[in-house]
Write an enzyme that holds these catalytic residues in place. Structure first.
Site, PDB file in Angstrom:
ATOM      1  N   GLU A  38      13.957   1.769  -3.380  1.00 49.10           N
ATOM      2  CA  GLU A  38      12.617   1.194  -3.161  1.00 49.10           C
ATOM      3  C   GLU A  38      12.121   0.613  -4.503  1.00 49.10           C
ATOM      4  OE1 GLU A  38      10.014   4.471  -2.217  1.00 49.10           O
ATOM      5  OE2 GLU A  38       8.328   3.187  -1.661  1.00 49.10           O
ATOM      6  N   LYS A 109       6.914  -1.309   4.549  1.00 49.18           N
ATOM      7  CA  LYS A 109       6.804   0.154   4.718  1.00 49.18           C
ATOM      8  C   LYS A 109       5.616   0.507   5.606  1.00 49.18           C
ATOM      9  CE  LYS A 109       7.022   4.311   1.790  1.00 49.18           C
ATOM     10  NZ  LYS A 109       7.079   4.753   0.377  1.00 49.18           N
ATOM     11  N   CYS A 142      11.730   5.100   2.138  1.00 50.55           N
ATOM     12  CA  CYS A 142      11.347   6.406   1.608  1.00 50.55           C
ATOM     13  C   CYS A 142      10.609   7.304   2.598  1.00 50.55           C
ATOM     14  CB  CYS A 142      10.567   6.209   0.311  1.00 50.55           C
ATOM     15  SG  CYS A 142      10.696   7.660  -0.769  1.00 50.55           S
ATOM     16  N   VAL A 169      10.183  11.805  -4.902  1.00 52.39           N
ATOM     17  CA  VAL A 169       9.701  12.628  -6.011  1.00 52.39           C
ATOM     18  C   VAL A 169       9.688  14.115  -5.663  1.00 52.39           C
ATOM     19  CG1 VAL A 169       8.340  10.829  -7.164  1.00 52.39           C
ATOM     20  CG2 VAL A 169       7.304  12.120  -5.299  1.00 52.39           C
TER      21      VAL A 169
END
Ligand code: ACM
Length: 265
Positions: A38, A109, A142, A169
């Site tokens: 991404e 997205k 993601c 993350v």
């Protein structure tokens, strides 16, 4: 066919250098379809909507998509990669799928993660599946991994390979959910995550790597480390994603009972 993931560490804002880095990493292996992270060329942690807008590009004529198309032509391969897109004044966290003949598909997205809601407009295009000749491919970005409806929608539309650019993350979650998405839908998934850190706002973000490719049986075919910049590909038979049977009496898609899922709509 071969599918591959590119795990890399972009430097925030160094777009050209990051594209060079991605393309140099791709040279480590051979693949028919490469998936990049991404926002692979800009970095992730924009400080404001205005900053995200200043890096956003139009698709397909912006510099990042143009360079990706050039690389796809040279490699005779397809490339899926994430970038900020600007269209009619709106900025999206987007991904493109390009091939030797140019742009094949774009995705914006749909499920924005955390501060992305302050930076981007939410995706306004449906999940879509395109036939690239060697396989039917669809894209998610993601955090879409958290929503089983995303992969299921692609599966019901016939996807064989889900290309999944990511900037994860939180350790473990997507590596777990994407094995389930692959297994429950009987599809291949290729999650390309980034590595490294960004500290452009209050919170330092540490990107978790561990990019992975999963088979329709939920087997992990490729699993990269948490830190390494690396491209790795694997030979797959996309036909394996056509057979949804678990046994002679159970089929992962045909056994669905949508009349009992009405609250989903
Ligand atoms: C994410 O959606 N980048 C976590």
């Amino acid at each position: 066919m071969r599918i591959g993931v590119v795990q890399m560490k972009p430097s925030f804002g160094a777009v050209e250098e990051n594209i060079d880095r991605a393309l140099a990493t791709i040279d480590q292996a051979k693949s028919d379809l490469w998936v990049l992270p991404e926002l692979f060329a800009t970095g992730y942690q924009f400080r404001s909507r205005a900053e995200a807008r200043s890096y956003a590009e139009s698709i397909p004529d912006g510099p990042t998509t143009t360079r990706l198309i050039g690389a796809a032509r040279k490699l005779d391969a397809f490339i899926c990669a994430g970038l900020p897109e600007i269209d009619r004044g709106k900025v999206y966290n987007a991904a493109v799928l390009v091939g030797p003949d140019g742009l094949v598909s774009r995705y914006r997205k749909i499920h924005l993660f955390f501060h992305e809601k302050e930076l981007f407009s939410p995706g306004d295009l449906p999940f879509s599946v395109v036939d690239i000749g060697i396989a039917k491919v669809g894209m998610m970005i993601c955090f879409d991994h958290f929503f089983p409806e995303a992969a299921r929608t692609l599966a019901l539309d016939g996807v064989q390979v889900i290309a999944h650019p990511a900037n994860l993350v939180i350790p473990l979650y997507a590596q777990l959910t994407m094995r389930v998405r692959a297994l429950e839908n009987g599809v291949f998934t290729a999650t390309a995550n980034r590595v490294g850190e960004e500290a452009r706002a209050d919170t330092t973000l540490r990107f978790t790597g561990e990019s992975q490719i999963v088979s329709p049986r939920g087997e992990v075919l490729v699993s990269l480390s948490a830190t390494e910049e690396r491209a790795q590909a694997v030979e797959i038979d996309p036909g394996d994603a056509l057979d949804k049977a678990l046994n002679p009496l159970n089929d992962r898609l045909a056994d669905r009972r949508p009349s009992f899922y009405k609250t989903l709509n």
